[in-house]
Design a protein around this motif. Structure first.
Motif, PDB file in Angstrom:
ATOM      1  N   SER A   1    -125.928 -45.362  29.982  1.00  0.00           N
ATOM      2  CA  SER A   1    -126.363 -45.283  28.604  1.00  0.00           C
ATOM      3  C   SER A   1    -127.360 -44.113  28.208  1.00  0.00           C
ATOM      4  CB  SER A   1    -126.981 -46.633  27.851  1.00  0.00           C
ATOM      5  OG  SER A   1    -127.889 -47.003  28.825  1.00  0.00           O
ATOM      6  N   GLY A   2    -127.503 -43.466  27.220  1.00  0.00           N
ATOM      7  CA  GLY A   2    -128.297 -42.563  27.036  1.00  0.00           C
ATOM      8  C   GLY A   2    -129.104 -43.022  25.740  1.00  0.00           C
ATOM      9  N   GLY A   3    -130.297 -42.730  25.554  1.00  0.00           N
ATOM     10  CA  GLY A   3    -131.387 -43.011  24.519  1.00  0.00           C
ATOM     11  C   GLY A   3    -132.167 -41.891  23.888  1.00  0.00           C
ATOM     12  N   ALA A   4    -132.709 -42.115  22.931  1.00  0.00           N
ATOM     13  CA  ALA A   4    -133.777 -41.404  22.347  1.00  0.00           C
ATOM     14  C   ALA A   4    -134.968 -41.265  23.165  1.00  0.00           C
ATOM     15  CB  ALA A   4    -134.111 -41.913  20.779  1.00  0.00           C
ATOM     16  N   ASP A   5    -135.170 -41.878  24.073  1.00  0.00           N
ATOM     17  CA  ASP A   5    -136.359 -41.526  25.065  1.00  0.00           C
ATOM     18  C   ASP A   5    -136.111 -40.570  26.097  1.00  0.00           C
ATOM     19  OD1 ASP A   5    -134.511 -42.869  26.417  1.00  0.00           O
ATOM     20  OD2 ASP A   5    -135.464 -44.876  26.918  1.00  0.00           O
ATOM     21  N   GLY A   6    -135.136 -39.774  25.997  1.00  0.00           N
ATOM     22  CA  GLY A   6    -134.769 -38.815  26.863  1.00  0.00           C
ATOM     23  C   GLY A   6    -134.071 -39.072  28.465  1.00  0.00           C
ATOM     24  N   PHE A   7    -133.900 -40.566  28.497  1.00  0.00           N
ATOM     25  CA  PHE A   7    -133.403 -41.031  29.940  1.00  0.00           C
ATOM     26  C   PHE A   7    -132.061 -41.532  29.574  1.00  0.00           C
ATOM     27  CE2 PHE A   7    -137.962 -42.693  30.249  1.00  0.00           C
ATOM     28  CZ  PHE A   7    -138.201 -41.394  30.983  1.00  0.00           C
TER      29      PHE A   7
ATOM     30  N   LEU B   1    -131.739 -41.059  35.094  1.00  0.00           N
ATOM     31  CA  LEU B   1    -131.414 -39.602  35.190  1.00  0.00           C
ATOM     32  C   LEU B   1    -132.387 -38.990  34.220  1.00  0.00           C
ATOM     33  CD1 LEU B   1    -127.601 -39.529  35.485  1.00  0.00           C
ATOM     34  CD2 LEU B   1    -129.265 -40.026  37.269  1.00  0.00           C
ATOM     35  N   GLN B   2    -133.346 -38.423  34.801  1.00  0.00           N
ATOM     36  CA  GLN B   2    -134.426 -37.626  34.056  1.00  0.00           C
ATOM     37  C   GLN B   2    -134.540 -36.090  34.195  1.00  0.00           C
ATOM     38  OE1 GLN B   2    -138.234 -39.371  34.853  1.00  0.00           O
ATOM     39  NE2 GLN B   2    -137.444 -41.557  35.307  1.00  0.00           N
ATOM     40  N   GLY B   3    -134.434 -35.387  33.032  1.00  0.00           N
ATOM     41  CA  GLY B   3    -134.469 -33.945  33.012  1.00  0.00           C
ATOM     42  C   GLY B   3    -134.361 -33.591  31.526  1.00  0.00           C
ATOM     43  N   HIS B   4    -133.812 -34.272  30.524  1.00  0.00           N
ATOM     44  CA  HIS B   4    -133.735 -33.933  29.247  1.00  0.00           C
ATOM     45  C   HIS B   4    -135.228 -33.782  28.551  1.00  0.00           C
ATOM     46  CE1 HIS B   4    -129.441 -32.958  28.419  1.00  0.00           C
ATOM     47  NE2 HIS B   4    -129.013 -34.018  29.166  1.00  0.00           N
ATOM     48  N   THR B   5    -135.364 -32.998  27.757  1.00  0.00           N
ATOM     49  CA  THR B   5    -136.907 -32.792  27.069  1.00  0.00           C
ATOM     50  C   THR B   5    -136.850 -33.657  25.717  1.00  0.00           C
ATOM     51  OG1 THR B   5    -136.428 -30.649  26.442  1.00  0.00           O
ATOM     52  CG2 THR B   5    -137.531 -31.154  28.483  1.00  0.00           C
ATOM     53  N   ALA B   6    -135.553 -33.868  25.209  1.00  0.00           N
ATOM     54  CA  ALA B   6    -135.747 -34.415  23.958  1.00  0.00           C
ATOM     55  C   ALA B   6    -134.460 -35.754  23.899  1.00  0.00           C
ATOM     56  CB  ALA B   6    -135.137 -33.496  23.031  1.00  0.00           C
ATOM     57  N   ARG B   7    -134.084 -36.134  22.797  1.00  0.00           N
ATOM     58  CA  ARG B   7    -133.158 -37.503  22.740  1.00  0.00           C
ATOM     59  C   ARG B   7    -131.981 -37.115  23.335  1.00  0.00           C
ATOM     60  NH1 ARG B   7    -130.947 -39.094  16.790  1.00  0.00           N
ATOM     61  NH2 ARG B   7    -129.325 -40.073  17.354  1.00  0.00           N
ATOM     62  N   VAL B   8    -131.286 -38.068  23.998  1.00  0.00           N
ATOM     63  CA  VAL B   8    -130.136 -38.108  24.565  1.00  0.00           C
ATOM     64  C   VAL B   8    -129.030 -38.787  23.452  1.00  0.00           C
ATOM     65  CG1 VAL B   8    -128.581 -38.649  26.411  1.00  0.00           C
ATOM     66  CG2 VAL B   8    -130.726 -38.001  26.872  1.00  0.00           C
TER      67      VAL B   8
END
Length: 538
Positions: free
Chosen positions: A293-299, A314-321
């Motif tokens: 699952s992906g969330g607006a917390d970027g995780f 999984l961490q790497g995105h700098t904005a909402r997934v």
């Protein structure tokens, strides 16, 4: 020159010779041009005007002052203001204004103007600079060498470029190539066999399927959360359905009873994407990764079916997934994010393999092809792209929507792509011809989801046609919209088969079970619903 001719030369003269000669000369007629005489007449007229008065031209340029009324003065000023505005706009069209926001701010600072006004964006700031420069009369704005070099560099940036990847990415590309080629060969071989089937029998098969779809109705409804339920998706064995909501919770429900199977807690903000591992609930163990699952917390959280806590993040995105999807092999995971990139992850090592840019705005949707060789992405720039995972190239640009692309999916035939957009339309693309082959005015509001029916390997018609068991997969697609409807469309002529109404408000997600028994939808009314044939045996 004409020669003089005497008239009445034989008539006797009554006067003296001198008088006779002058009379004869006065009566002579000349033949020829009269330009000289006309030129002399004009000279005489000019001299007379200089002596007696002024010419019309002198009247126009005369220094004599005439009093104008107030209304005439005001009218003349308004007329002059209009002419000045036309000249300003003409100059504005020829000005070379920088496109880089930093240079725009620097230019405004040179003019002594505020760099930024309240609520002003980069485009508005650039328009303000153009307006200020156009008001400078008599000054020609020539871009300096720095700006010209910057514009050249921008043109170079628009060209296709490549960056060297990691050894892990190279190994992953090779593995994907070896995985996808045999699957593509088997798919094409099966399509060749189905192509040889008699057309009347195929039409009969489609007719039976479509008549069953037209009898779909609301089978069950369940409140999924305290906040809008943004996502719903069936498990590969069709016995479970996973939902994600704006509260940050993911829940798993049993089908068709809609009882709570598990509640997954790990996100601190809205859940935007939920995806099952291709072999979850079928062949892999419940203790390993079965769901993501992906969330607006970027995780991006990876879940098992035995724990309410994530196995890994999984961490790497700098904005909402926004949306995520598993690769058909289950080894990789793709994610789309508001940081204008999509990424490829190794599920086993939880490492990021690829950070891919290519959209000018946020990337919202992502989906892998059934062979595993291609991936499609859609962004809020109204552009979709098809990427080749084996080479890293962008193989096709899906350009035609006028608003955000919110959904993308591959057909089971491997060469068709469907996109749903905020312009209320669905478009069907053919990657063989690299063009859009059909556009559907699907909903009265934005299209939140569009999905083809992906049948399981075991699902096929019971009857053998010429020794071939034709599959039902890909014969129809479903869509959801913010107009509150779930629509079912045929995948041959793209006609509407059934419109399902039941949600109280926006429908945010839709999915079809691989056994062709249920359609699931979730919406802004915090519920998810199951749709099925009215005569479905339980």
């Amino acid at each position: 020159m004409s020669t003089p001719m005497d008239i009445d030369s034989n008539k006797p003269s009554k006067r003296s010779g001198e008088t006779s000669l002058s009379s004869t000369l006065s009566r002579r007629v000349h033949f020829g041009s009269i330009e000289e005489s006309e030129r002399q007449n004009r000279r005489k007229t000019t001299v007379a005007e200089d002596l007696n008065g002024v010419s019309l031209e002198d009247l126009v340029d005369s220094s004599m002052n005439y009093e104008l009324s107030e209304s005439s003065k005001k009218s003349r000023e308004e007329h002059q203001a209009i002419l000045d505005e036309f000249e300003r706009k003409k100059r504005a069209r020829t000005l070379a204004v920088p496109t880089d926001d930093g240079r725009v701010r620097a230019k405004l600072r040179e003019l002594g103007e505020p760099q930024c006004l309240f609520g002003e964006g980069p485009g508005d700031r650039r328009d303000r600079l153009r307006y200020l420069l156009s008001k400078q009369e008599g000054t020609e704005i020539v871009p300096d060498e720095e700006e010209s070099s910057a514009s050249e560099s921008e043109e170079e940036k628009e060209e296709e470029f490549f960056t060297q990847g990691t050894p892990e990415l190279l190994e992953a590309r090779r593995w994907i190539a070896s995985y996808s080629l045999p699957r593509a060969r088997d798919r094409l071989q099966k399509q060749r066999l189905e192509y040889e089937l008699p057309l009347p029998q195929l039409k009969s098969l489609r007719k039976d399927l479509f008549s069953e779809l037209k009898s779909y109705a609301n089978f069950s409804s369940q409140i999924g959360d305290d906040r809008p339920t943004s996502q719903c998706t069936f498990s590969p064995d069709c016995n479970l359905v996973a939902t994600g909501s704006w509260s940050g919770l993911c829940k798993i429900w049993s089908v068709p009873s809609c009882n709570t199977f598990a509640t997954l807690k790990g996100h601190t903000d809205r859940v935007g994407g939920v995806s099952w591992h291709p072999q979850a609930t079928i062949s892999i163990d419940r203790n390993v990764v079965n769901l993501a699952s992906g969330g607006a917390d970027g995780f991006i959280n990876l879940w098992s079916l035995e724990s309410e806590s994530p196995l890994a993040s999984l961490q790497g995105h700098t904005a909402r997934v926004s949306k995520i999807d598993f690769h058909p092999s289950g080894r990789f995971l793709g994610s789309a994010s508001y940081d204008t990139s999509w990424r490829l992850w190794d599920v086993e090592t939880t490492e990021e393999l690829l950070l891919q840019e290519g959209h000018s705005r946020e990337v919202y949707a992502i989906k892998f092809q059934i062979d595993g060789a291609l991936v499609a992405t859609g962004g809020l720039d109204a552009i979709g792209r098809v990427w080749d995972l084996r080479t890293g190239r962008s193989t096709m640009v899906l350009e035609g929507h006028v608003k955000d692309i919110l959904s993308v999916d591959f057909s089971p035939n491997g060469y068709q792509v469907v996109t749903g957009s905020a312009d209320n339309t669905i478009r069907i693309w053919d990657i063989r011809t690299l063009r859009c082959i059909y556009a559907i005015a699907a909903h009265k509001s934005l299209v939140s989801e569009a999905r083809f029916f992906h049948g399981s390997v075991t699902l096929a018609n019971d009857e053998l046609l010429n020794g071939v068991r034709p599959a039902l997969s890909g014969l129809y697609l479903v869509s959801s919209g913010y107009d509150g409807f779930v629509n079912i469309w045929s995948a041959d002529d793209w006609n509407l088969l059934k419109s399902l109404a039941g949600h109280d408000g926006k429908v945010m997600s839709v999915d079809v079970s691989s056994d062709n028994r249920f359609i699931a939808s979730s919406g802004f009314d915090r519920t998810f619903k199951l749709w099925a044939n009215e005569n479905l045996p339980i």
